[in-house]
Every structure is written in C-alpha cells, then in structure tokens.
Design an enzyme around this catalytic site. Structure first.
Site, PDB file in Angstrom:
ATOM      1  N   CYS A   1     -13.971  31.636  -5.597  1.00 18.82           N
ATOM      2  CA  CYS A   1     -15.099  30.923  -6.200  1.00 18.82           C
ATOM      3  C   CYS A   1     -14.980  29.412  -6.047  1.00 18.82           C
ATOM      4  O   CYS A   1     -15.986  28.711  -5.898  1.00 18.82           O
ATOM      5  CB  CYS A   1     -15.247  31.306  -7.666  1.00 18.82           C
TER       6      CYS A   1
ATOM      7  N   HIS B   1     -13.374  30.204 -13.526  1.00 18.28           N
ATOM      8  CA  HIS B   1     -14.389  30.612 -12.545  1.00 18.28           C
ATOM      9  C   HIS B   1     -15.332  29.450 -12.257  1.00 18.28           C
ATOM     10  O   HIS B   1     -15.918  28.865 -13.171  1.00 18.28           O
ATOM     11  CB  HIS B   1     -15.179  31.810 -13.066  1.00 18.28           C
TER      12      HIS B   1
END
Length: 804
Positions: free
Chosen positions: A452, A716
């Site tokens: 990510c 994330h």
C-alpha cells in the site's frame, strides 16, 4: 491557414487520424509550449519517420486554424495513429465528429469502397437517424460555404420524410438534391436489396409449420437411409427458414449432417420447441408441427448476422444466443445474457464478438445495443457491452478461471499472469464531466503483500498529473546502473501507462518493480514488508533512477521531499500546511533556490506511532513566495516591494514569513519601537527587473497547487488525489486494498471513490467547523482520514512543470 494554403502541401505527406488522445513533443515551429495534446479524431500529416520510429508531424485542425498550432512540427508515436489514404483524408476533413472520423478510418473495407466512389455511382444516403435512402452521386468537391474538405452532392432517388430542399443543394445537385459528408454515404453493392427490412429474417406460425416439416422430414429420412453407413462430411442438407421466401429459392444456409444435429440440439430446439418435442426430434420420431406451441413472432426475429452463427464453442463450452453468462469486462466480473454473436466491422474477421446485455446493472462504457452507431439489439442505456467471446463463461463456471486472471498471495501465480504492457507515451487520465464514471472497484493499483505504501504513492504521482513524467523518459547516462532502462520500462509500460489507459494495474506488474527495487537499492524488504513512502522514493527515484533532485536549497543541499521540522505550538489547534511550512523554513534558516515543479511535504509525524498535531489542514493553494531565495517579496506593512528582512520581527507585524519583509520607510518606522530598536535587519537581494517597477504595481505571488494527500491509519496507506488541474477539478479517494476476496489464497480489490466534499474541509468554512468540533469521531470517514491521518502532501506548479 485556409484550405487552399493547406492543400498545396497535401501530396508531400502521409496521412493519419489520431485514434486516441496523445501527448506530443514540439520539434520546431511557432507554438509556445513544448508539449501538446493531440485529440482523438484530429488529422495528421507525417513528413518524416524519425530515428526512434516516431513521426515528425503537422496537425490540420479546421476548428483551430491559428498558425502557432498548424505551423508547428511535433514528435508523435505512430502506434497512436490510424493510416488513411489521401482521398479518405480529404473526405474526413469535412467530417466534424472526431468519433465518426475514427470509426471510418478503422473500417478498412469501407475505406477501400469509399475511395473508389465516382460521379454517377449509386449509393445509400444515411440520414441522421441512420435510415438508408437510394441516391446517385452528382459531384464530389470542396464547397467553400461548408468549410474545408470534400463533400458529396447527391440526388436522392428516395426522400426522407423530413427532407427539405435548400437553395445551395438545389444549385449544386439539382432537384431532390442534398449536400453531405462521407459519414452519410454508404457505397451500394450490386446485390444490395432495395428494401432495408430484408436485413432481417421473420417467421410466422404457418411458415414454420411448412418449412420445418419439410426440412426435418428430409433430415430424418436422410439419417434413416444412412444409419448403416458412415455419413460423409460432404453430405449436405439445405436448411432454409424465411418468411419472405418460403419456396426456399434464395437465402440458403448450408449445413452438413453433423452441423444440423448440433444446430437442432444446441440452438434451434431450445429457442422454439418444448423439451418433449426436442426429445422426439433427437429420437428420429415423426412430429406433427401443427400441435407445437410457438413463442411470439417478436421472439423469432433474428438478424442475418446472427443466423449464420447459431453457436460458438469456446472455453470448453458451447455458447449461443440466449445463454446466461459471466464475462470479464474492465477487470470486473459481470453477469449477462448473450444477445448476438458475430464479427464487428473494422476488427479481425477471425475475432468473434459477443454482444451481452448486462443483468447486474449498467456499466459506464455500455451502450443501448449499438456499436459504432450500428444497432445489434435493443436494451436499456449502458446495459450492452461488446466483448471477445473468449471472455464469456456459462454462469457458475467462471470460478475455474479466476485464479488465472486475478492474483493470489502466491508469487508463482503472479508470474503466470499476462499483464497489460503499453508502450509509448500515454497522457494522464483526463476527466470530462462526472468523475463517477471512472470510479468503482478494480480501479487504480491492486495491492499485494503490504504494497500500500507504494500503491498510494505511485497513484498520487502519475494517475492525473505529468509532473513526475521526467522519471519515465530520461535517457540512460554513464552514471546510471545497468538495469536503469529495465526499471524505467517496467515503471512506464507496465504500471503508469496501464494505469492511465485502463485505470487499473494488476499486482503482478507492481511486484516486478518491487523485485527490481529489492535487488538494486540499499533498502531491504520492499517485496513483502511494511515500508513508508519516503523509503520507496529514496529507493526508486534517488538510488536507481538517479533523478535530478526536486528541491534545491540555498544551504547547498538537495532533496526529493521536505520533512517538516517544527516545535509544537500549543496555540495552534488545527495548523495548516502553509503555517507549518513557513515555520519549518524559518526555524531551519533555509530557502529554496528556485520554484520547484513539485514539492513533496512530509508531515511532522513519525509513521503511525507519533503525531505532533491531532489534525492538520492541508492547504489547497500553497504560497511559496517567501521561501524562494531572491524572489521579490512584499512589505508586510504597505505591500510594496520589500528591500529588507528582519527575522527577529517574525510573527510581530503579521503572520509567518511575510511578517519579516519591509520596504525601507516601513522598516524605519517599525523599528522606532523600543522592543525592536536592537533588531538587525539584512538587505534582500531583488532581481533587477523588479527594482524598476512603479510603486503602484503589485509584487507577484508564487503558488503551488495541492495535487495529492497520502494518509496512513493503522499501518495502511491510502491517498486523496486531484483528478485534473485548476480549482474546479474533482477529487477522489484511492485504496489499493479496499476489499478482499478469499483468505490466504485470495486477492485484494482496489477502489476509487469520488470525494465531492474534499475542498470544503480545506476551506475557511471547514476550518471554522473543525474549530468548534470536540470529538473527531463525529467527522465523516473521508474527512477524518484526510485531517487526522495526513502523512505526505504533494504540490505542483503547472507553470514550472511545462519546462521540466
């Protein structure tokens, strides 16, 4: 440039039509910009093939005839152009619709017929509603009143109901005349029927009684006579079903015995007969067709294009019209019904296309059953898609194929995929109108194995802006590593170009880049571990691509991003990026030597573990006037050109770095105060051209616009990205792992979501709302991520990036 001037050079060039929007580089000429966008459908003259295989071109644009545009030569990728003959090119100049130009140019058969059209030929005139009327060509010539290009003067042998004869058409074509363009002229073949309704085969109950009885009796008798011997493939049976010609004299479709059996079993019987009747046919029993219940006549209307191909065996299945199927379309799995199977004009004749009506909702690329303005069936808007039949699978069988299309957590499976590789130059995604048409699942870069940090950064850098495109095209030099060109190619052709063209990049393509970074850079764990965006930038941009630093400081240091180093100010409840940037530059006592094309600012936080401020408000338009060395500045008191800087006055006569700049009279007055008597101002360096400005002329300010915000929450990374340039451009939210199918052997689903409220939260009104907010949990999800989780802000200068 008028038509006569341009026509003088036509015979010296090769002719092309742009089949998509293309970025071009200026070679020579009077245009002021070095990069220009060639729009879909524009007409091109190619004067030379360059050493790299690209073309030296000039543009003919009848809507924009300024000499700077038409008298400039450009470098263009030949793969983005469609070659046409000289005469077709002349005809296309008159066609105003870019889509119509491309449609004509890709249809080689139509172009071959059209370039042979002559005065006296019989043709079809296609009315605006696409009905056909017989006509004869009277003239083919340029008509000054209509603009550049060649026009057709037709005499209509059949007149549309809404036909109105104009004076110019009567003058040029005679009575019943009309002046039109190539896209309304269809060459007539000798065997063309005069009745357009004969393009369809219609059936009624009586005809089916007679014709099916005859044909099936013949078929069953033939099979009984040959049941003791092998049926040869050459044994033929004429099978004809026609309302307009029940005596079977024309329109004959010939099948061999094996084909007839498959035809009855898989196509005709399921569409017309009940199951009990079907079993009788297959057991060779006699049937009284008068006792059969038939569907309505509307159900038995089949286009000729369909009648010649009842079914097609693909993927180990026999697909036919009426099948319920699942289909891969735009990286999605959609459910639908096959409505037509056949070949499409302009495509490879061996490529079989299925027209599918979607059952699970519309698609933004869908139609109402038309393809290139030709209707193949009727359905609701945006419900029809046209796909390669090999992408279709009978319902509930597609699960066997998913493993080979979408990545799993198995690197071996990733290597088996066939990713999209797109060479050449592909411009950033260009949005016109509603951004929702490009948003949704399977949009952006697909996440895999903690990618990510890289997905969000790459999407922010390349999806909607070209400010970082120099990384994609700089030629290799002696200081670059041997793998430089391979890394650059993977980044350009397997990630950036597919992202911009298809709005989707598979995880397997990103994994290729990650493996190269792992191998070539000093940072380990890039293929599997959690990393931060700045580590990725250091690995790719600094160490491997060896790019020129984005930032040049007057301290002699260079950098690719700027980390905000500030002391926490308890009076600032919700600081802006503008405030923090000026505070950081003041504290560090540095300046930028020049206005950067891009400025990547890292917030005052350390990963997910520490945040200096609970919320930070990114600044939409960042004022960098006071952090540029030798840039003219405004006096904080009177607004005239400043001549002195007093750093000890920071924050006393205004806000930020602007409060330290003074003209001489204001400096003298301000420092008469006893608190400032001992200050030690310094002289500012002012460019000579600004010293002669009249006192009433304002000092220009320098701004960078926000292009993306990368955010982090619980390890994330996601990003908010501006979908274009200018203050009115929309914003979207991107998450490379928004959803997931399966567990250990599953895969991630990326998603783009529109963010219409993004500008509000960065406005003064939004700031007032935030000031009164006592609980961050009351914030909407996207607002909370933007304000509480901002990790890195990307800014760009549209003016400077044009010259980089």
């Amino acid at each position: 440039m008028n038509w006569n001037e341009y026509n003088d050079t036509l015979s010296l060039s090769c002719y092309y039509v742009a089949k998509e929007n293309i970025l071009m580089n200026r070679i020579s000429g009077e245009c002021s910009t070095n990069i220009k966008l060639l729009m879909l459908g524009m007409l091109v003259q190619a004067n030379e093939i360059l050493a790299d295989g690209s073309l030296r071109i000039r543009i003919f644009d009848s809507k924009n005839n300024d000499k700077d545009w038409n008298k400039t030569e450009w470098r263009c990728d030949v793969n983005k152009l469609i070659s046409v003959s000289s005469i077709i090119w002349h005809y296309l100049i008159a066609v105003s619709s870019p889509q119509e130009r491309v449609k004509i140019a890709i249809d080689n058969v139509y172009c071959d017929n059209a370039k042979n059209l002559k005065v006296g030929n019989k043709v079809w005139y296609l009315s605006p509603d696409r009905n056909k009327y017989k006509a004869v060509i009277k003239k083919i010539e340029p008509i000054q009143e209509f603009g550049p290009g060649f026009y057709f003067c037709l005499e209509l042998l059949e007149k549309p109901d809404d036909y109105h004869e104009s004076l110019i058409s009567k003058k040029l074509c005679g009575p019943n005349g009309i002046v039109t363009r190539l896209n309304h002229v269809l060459p007539r073949r000798p065997d063309d029927t005069d009745d357009t309704e004969k393009n369809k085969l219609k059936f009624n109950k009586q005809d089916i009684d007679e014709t099916l009885t005859k044909q099936l009796d013949g078929f069953l008798n033939l099979t009984s006579k040959n049941n003791d011997k092998k049926i040869n493939q050459d044994d033929k049976l004429i099978c004809n079903i026609s309302l307009d010609n029940p005596d079977n004299s024309n329109n004959k479709n010939i099948y061999n015995i094996k084909e007839i059996n498959e035809h009855l079993n898989e196509a005709l019987v399921p569409k017309i007969l009940h199951q009990s009747t079907k079993s009788k046919i297959l057991s060779n029993d006699k049937i009284n067709f008068k006792n059969i219940d038939y569907p309505s006549i509307d159900d038995l209307v089949v286009e000729k294009k369909e009648s010649s191909r009842w079914n097609k065996r693909v993927n180990g299945q026999c697909l036919y019209v009426g099948n319920s199927i699942e289909v891969f379309f735009g990286s999605e799995i959609r459910c639908g019904i096959i409505r037509w199977i056949g070949n499409l004009p302009g495509l490879n004749p061996e490529k079989i296309i299925a027209a599918v009506e979607l059952k699970d909702g519309p698609h933004y690329e869908g139609t109402d059953g038309t393809y290139n303005n030709i209707r193949y069936f009727n359905c609701q808007p945006n419900r029809a898609i046209f796909v390669d039949i090999n992408q279709c699978y009978l319902t509930n069988t597609i699960k066997h194929v998913r493993d080979f299309v979408l990545p799993t957590n198995d690197d071996d499976n990733l290597d088996r995929l066939k990713p999209s590789v797109i060479s050449g130059i592909v411009g950033p995604i260009c949005i016109k109108g509603d951004i929702e048409k490009i948003c949704g699942k399977y949009r952006g870069i697909q996440g895999h194995h903690n990618s990510c940090y890289l997905d969000a950064t790459l999407f922010s850098m390349f999806a909607f802006t070209c400010v970082f495109d120099s990384l994609l095209f700089r030629p290799r030099n002696e200081y670059d590593c041997p793998e430089y060109e391979e890394v650059q190619r993977v980044l350009r052709e397997e990630i950036v170009n597919p992202l911009r063209k298809n709005i989707f990049v598979e995880a397997s393509q990103v994994m290729k880049l990650r493996k190269l970074l792992e191998k070539l850079s000093s940072i380990s764990g890039l293929t599997s571990e959690e990393k931060d965006p700045e580590e990725f930038l250091t690995s790719l941009v600094a160490q491997i691509l060896n790019a020129e630093p984005f930032l040049k400081l007057n301290s002699g240091q260079n950098a690719y991003h700027y980390q905000l180093f500030v002391e926490k100010d308890d009076d600032l409840k919700i600081p802006t990026v503008q405030q923090l940037l000026e505070q950081s530059f003041f504290t560090s006592n540095v300046r930028l030597k020049e206005v950067p094309s891009c400025l990547i600012i890292q917030m005052p936080r350390f990963g997910k573990s520490y945040k200096m401020y609970q919320k930070i408000q990114p600044t939409l338009l960042l004022d960098v006037t006071d952090i540029i060395e030798d840039s003219p500045r405004q006096c904080t008191v009177c607004g005239k050109c400043a001549e002195y800087e007093c750093k000890e006055c920071y924050g006393q006569c205004g806000d930020g770095l602007e409060s330290t700049a003074f003209c001489y009279p204001c400096l003298k007055n301000v420092h008469q105060h006893e608190k400032r008597i001992n200050h030690k101002p310094t002289v500012l360096s002012i460019p000579e051209e600004f010293t002669i400005l009249p006192s009433h002329c304002p000092v220009p300010r320098l701004y960078l616009e926000l292009s993306a915000v990368v955010c982090i929450e619980t390890s994330h990374y996601v990003s908010f990205v501006k979908c274009g340039s200018g203050s009115e451009a929309p914003w979207c939210f991107f998450d490379s792992m928004a959803d997931r199918i399966g567990e250990q052997n599953g895969y991630n689903i990326p998603e783009m979501v529109p963010c219409p409220t993004f500008p509000y939260w960065l406005s003064e009104e939004g700031a007032n709302y935030l000031a009164d907010l006592t609980d961050d949990r009351q914030l909407p999800e996207h607002a909370k991520r933007l304000l509480c989780d901002a990790y890195m802000c990307m800014y760009q200068s549209p003016e400077v990036m044009m010259y980089k």
